[in-house]
Scaffold this active site. Sequence first.
Site: not given
Ligand SMILES: NC(=O)c1ccc[n+]([C@@H]2O[C@H](COP(=O)([O-])OP(=O)(O)OC[C@H]3O[C@@H](n4cnc5c(N)ncnc54)[C@H](OP(=O)(O)O)[C@@H]3O)[C@@H](O)[C@H]2O)c1
Length: 335
Positions: A112, A194, A197, A208, A212
């Site tokens: 976002k 899980g 956060e 958040d 949105k």
């Molecule tokens: N989880 C959900 O259910 C959900 C639902 C809707 C939207 N979202 C959104 O989706 C996004 C990802 O969520 P997530 O749960 O997958 O988070 P996450 O597990 O923390 O993954 C974030 C990823 O971004 C990478 N990253 C950080 N800095 C970077 C950079 N400079 N270049 C490339 N990659 C980079 C991290 O790399 P490293 O592993 O190397 O740190 C990690 O792989 C978030 O913005 C969240 O708000 C999540």
Amino acid sequence: MLKIAIAGFGGVGRATANLLLSRRHRYRRIYGTDVRLVAVCGSNSGLYDANGLEADRLNTLEPALTGLDFVAASGADILIEAGPSDFRTGGPGLAYIRSALSDGRDAIVISKGALVHSGRELRRLATGSGAMLKISGAAAAALPTIDLLDQSLLGCNVLKVEGILNATSNYLLDAMTMRGIGFEDALQEAQAGGFAEADPRNDTEGWDTAAKLLIIANFVLGLELAMDDLSVEGIQSVTPRELKAWAADGLAPKLVGSLVLEKGAVRAGVGIRTYPPSDPLAHVGGKSKAIRVTTDAMGETVSMSHGTEPLATAAAALKDFEHIVSTRSADRPLS
Ligand SMILES: NC(=O)c1ccc[n+]([C@@H]2O[C@H](COP(=O)([O-])OP(=O)(O)OC[C@H]3O[C@@H](n4cnc5c(N)ncnc54)[C@H](OP(=O)(O)O)[C@@H]3O)[C@@H](O)[C@H]2O)c1
């Protein structure tokens, strides 16, 4: 052929990659195109294969394969961005999205931060280069918000939007209301499950939901809201006395992002609202989300969803992908 790169390879990025790979036969059958996942990257590692990565190769990333130049050099036609959300700075996703849109590459954005921080600039870049910018994953993901307003209610004047847009805060409030447990206990339960956060303030303090709401307002309703235009309150200060009083009155409290458009003015904010049992929003429990849109010509429309994460968000991003593929197929034949 269509080449895809994913920047941000955590839970959502990986789920998106796996779902994309598992649906390749669908894309060939329906759109007549081969889809290749050519690059994925996290903050300091990644993978590249011009012939397309397979699911069994995605577990071990290689150091240094990351960054804007890495993604641009992969030759990807479409960027899927799934990095951390940081609306105060735009997050690492901002540079990736900027780069893709400037080069005329389509972008599917799941985080976002960049959309809140630099939405106007990104919309201009997309318009200027002819790239498509799709954002369902960032706007409550599996809950249809963008497509509901953009397509199902097309042509209507939107008068009001009310959304239970954050699953974590809805779960906490529901647990506190229905099971009578305190905020801290509910939070520990959600963290153990899980889906909350370690630092839950973005969710519990309403940010958040605000992000949105702002994305929906600015990307679909043509508004130009900034975070400072919204009054934002969360659920962290709800007292047992308030919960008891609402229960005694038969009301269900929900954390709601709302937007009212009246006589050219806009009122937008996030806070707790209470609903009687006759209202569908009173029944949005647990980790579910919902949106109610009131329009001049179609009246009230309510949509609810309860998807398992991160699969549901991955599926929302790939819905955007199919919108892009079908639009591009109509524009020009894909090889
Ligand atoms: N989880 C959900 O259910 C959900 C639902 C809707 C939207 N979202 C959104 O989706 C996004 C990802 O969520 P997530 O749960 O997958 O988070 P996450 O597990 O923390 O993954 C974030 C990823 O971004 C990478 N990253 C950080 N800095 C970077 C950079 N400079 N270049 C490339 N990659 C980079 C991290 O790399 P490293 O592993 O190397 O740190 C990690 O792989 C978030 O913005 C969240 O708000 C999540």
